[in-house]
Scaffold this active site. Sequence first.
Site, PDB file in Angstrom:
ATOM      1  N   GLU A 205       0.879  -1.226   0.013  1.00  0.00           N
ATOM      2  CA  GLU A 205       0.145   0.011  -0.080  1.00  0.00           C
ATOM      3  C   GLU A 205       0.935   1.353  -0.059  1.00  0.00           C
ATOM      4  O   GLU A 205       0.305   2.352   0.253  1.00  0.00           O
ATOM      5  CB  GLU A 205      -0.916  -0.065   1.209  1.00  0.00           C
ATOM      6  CG  GLU A 205      -2.020  -1.189   1.174  1.00  0.00           C
ATOM      7  CD  GLU A 205      -2.990  -1.492   2.137  1.00  0.00           C
ATOM      8  OE1 GLU A 205      -2.910  -0.554   3.028  1.00  0.00           O
ATOM      9  OE2 GLU A 205      -3.660  -2.403   2.226  1.00  0.00           O
ATOM     10  N   ASP A 242      -4.183   0.171  12.318  1.00  0.00           N
ATOM     11  CA  ASP A 242      -5.147  -0.898  11.818  1.00  0.00           C
ATOM     12  C   ASP A 242      -4.145  -2.226  12.525  1.00  0.00           C
ATOM     13  O   ASP A 242      -3.253  -2.583  11.849  1.00  0.00           O
ATOM     14  CB  ASP A 242      -5.296  -1.219  10.294  1.00  0.00           C
ATOM     15  CG  ASP A 242      -5.868  -2.520   9.696  1.00  0.00           C
ATOM     16  OD1 ASP A 242      -6.318  -3.205  10.575  1.00  0.00           O
ATOM     17  OD2 ASP A 242      -5.939  -2.821   8.605  1.00  0.00           O
ATOM     18  N   GLU A 285      -8.406   0.377  14.394  1.00  0.00           N
ATOM     19  CA  GLU A 285      -9.146  -0.581  13.565  1.00  0.00           C
ATOM     20  C   GLU A 285      -8.785  -1.987  13.689  1.00  0.00           C
ATOM     21  O   GLU A 285      -7.658  -2.550  13.976  1.00  0.00           O
ATOM     22  CB  GLU A 285      -8.845  -0.132  11.974  1.00  0.00           C
ATOM     23  CG  GLU A 285      -9.477  -1.178  11.112  1.00  0.00           C
ATOM     24  CD  GLU A 285      -8.933  -1.046   9.460  1.00  0.00           C
ATOM     25  OE1 GLU A 285      -9.039  -2.014   8.697  1.00  0.00           O
ATOM     26  OE2 GLU A 285      -8.601   0.353   9.207  1.00  0.00           O
ATOM     27  N   ASP A 312     -13.601  -3.712  10.727  1.00  0.00           N
ATOM     28  CA  ASP A 312     -13.238  -4.062   9.283  1.00  0.00           C
ATOM     29  C   ASP A 312     -13.571  -5.800   9.012  1.00  0.00           C
ATOM     30  O   ASP A 312     -14.872  -5.980   8.649  1.00  0.00           O
ATOM     31  CB  ASP A 312     -11.932  -3.849   8.690  1.00  0.00           C
ATOM     32  CG  ASP A 312     -11.684  -4.358   7.448  1.00  0.00           C
ATOM     33  OD1 ASP A 312     -12.402  -4.778   6.690  1.00  0.00           O
ATOM     34  OD2 ASP A 312     -10.380  -4.711   7.298  1.00  0.00           O
ATOM     35  N   LYS A 337     -15.614  -1.649   2.637  1.00  0.00           N
ATOM     36  CA  LYS A 337     -14.887  -2.092   1.495  1.00  0.00           C
ATOM     37  C   LYS A 337     -15.832  -2.491   0.368  1.00  0.00           C
ATOM     38  O   LYS A 337     -16.688  -3.450   0.789  1.00  0.00           O
ATOM     39  CB  LYS A 337     -13.776  -3.159   1.711  1.00  0.00           C
ATOM     40  CG  LYS A 337     -12.768  -2.407   2.679  1.00  0.00           C
ATOM     41  CD  LYS A 337     -11.766  -3.725   3.162  1.00  0.00           C
ATOM     42  CE  LYS A 337     -10.768  -3.517   3.933  1.00  0.00           C
ATOM     43  NZ  LYS A 337      -9.936  -4.441   4.379  1.00  0.00           N
ATOM     44  N   ARG A 366      -8.255  -1.991  -1.069  1.00  0.00           N
ATOM     45  CA  ARG A 366      -7.623  -3.222  -0.665  1.00  0.00           C
ATOM     46  C   ARG A 366      -6.283  -3.083  -0.794  1.00  0.00           C
ATOM     47  O   ARG A 366      -5.759  -2.288  -1.646  1.00  0.00           O
ATOM     48  CB  ARG A 366      -8.503  -4.113  -1.465  1.00  0.00           C
ATOM     49  CG  ARG A 366      -9.945  -4.394  -1.372  1.00  0.00           C
ATOM     50  CD  ARG A 366     -10.283  -4.589   0.285  1.00  0.00           C
ATOM     51  NE  ARG A 366      -9.887  -5.422   0.946  1.00  0.00           N
ATOM     52  CZ  ARG A 366     -10.478  -6.777   1.326  1.00  0.00           C
ATOM     53  NH1 ARG A 366     -11.748  -6.872   0.976  1.00  0.00           N
ATOM     54  NH2 ARG A 366      -9.994  -7.485   2.005  1.00  0.00           N
ATOM     55  N   SER A 367      -5.251  -3.966  -0.523  1.00  0.00           N
ATOM     56  CA  SER A 367      -4.069  -4.090  -0.659  1.00  0.00           C
ATOM     57  C   SER A 367      -3.711  -4.059  -2.194  1.00  0.00           C
ATOM     58  O   SER A 367      -2.523  -3.856  -2.818  1.00  0.00           O
ATOM     59  CB  SER A 367      -3.196  -5.097   0.319  1.00  0.00           C
ATOM     60  OG  SER A 367      -3.907  -6.096   0.246  1.00  0.00           O
TER      61      SER A 367
END
Length: 425
Positions: A205, A242, A285, A312, A337, A366-367
């Site tokens: 990311e 996160d 998160e 998440d 997402k 998303r990654s």
Amino acid sequence: MSYIEEIYGREILDSRGNPTVEVEVLLEDGSMGRAAVPSGASTGAFEAVELRDGDKGRFLGKGVLQAVANVNEVIAPELEGLNPFDQPAIDRELIALDGTENKGKLGANAILGVSLANAKAAAECVGLPLYQYLGGVNAKELPVPMMNILNGGQHADNNVDIQEFMIMPVGAKSFAEALQMGTEVYHSLKAVLKEKSLATAIGDEGGFAPSLESNADALLAIMDAIQRAGYTPGKDIALALDVAATELYRDGKYHLEGEGLTKTADEMIAYYEDLVEKYPIVSIEDGLSEEDWEGWKKLTEKLGSKIQLVGDDLFVTNPARLARGIKEKCANSILIKLNQIGTLTETLDAIEMAKRAGYTTVISHRSGETEDVTMAHVAVAVNAGQIKTGAPARTERVAKYNELLRIEEELGETGVYPGHEALGR
């Protein structure tokens, strides 16, 4: 009225070099919407199913030709001729065609591609940007970016347990200024890491992935970077984490392998309380596992009035799981997402439910991403207030930030950047 004339799916590559689905929806008047579907690395067990071919002789089993065939051979014949402006009806048809709870028959990657491409075609047909088509005249809030500038966990090959260390430019007056502030801190962090002779290679990311001794070392490096960039931690730029704790959870315990520690839910909560006390952390998160509802309840009791607690893996953008969380007072924010639930309508329903319950919403990438910028439009359309789309590096991340710059410019004086208020606490 222009009806759907043609739907076409193809296999393209995402930012990790894995195949993904891209769909084009063409209307009778020539309007066209195109959408590419993202893919996650740390996925919740309750997410809608992403269909992969499993043929080890092709893309190591990660091909999506079956999902593409489902678009072209199953979905297209049923949707061609329908009204693209009735998005809920289109999405209901997609859900019915699949017929499973988790979209496992046609694949959420096939279904989402069609759902998003349809909305984009309809927006183009009426000459509106997607955010305005979806959100109307009230779509005016630019999101505060949560920039993942230092990676551990599933997103990096290092010994840091927390998956993402993020910065939030809450003191900015506009999105453009927020992007500038975050980018300056990102470059400052690179210099800090270089001075310590640490790796400045970047993760999926765009964040750095150095081998640090502990999570605290990561936080200290970021604090140093914020100050060196000329900003005040907490006032100008806040921190967010996160943890992706589901990835650490085995046999009822949390295994922080990088630090050689094993903790219970209560010990994890105490650990977070300590971190929040020491650092300007405003959001955590997935602090606990997606299965640990009791732990989440305690975490929310302890920290819910102080910081944002984002679900998440806990919620997976699913209205049914979110309803349980609201009822049991677990978390106070939901990560959205698009590919977790699989249609635009269900995504918007989850956002609406969260807002009614007083939960904040964070629109997330998303990654495994593509150059598709739909999520930037969704963030503004629903006035989400926050967006999570990586570091200000790698084109598939920066594409979203650049699109938000354009949207802010287009909105002019009606555009609002919420800053601290986005967190709702």
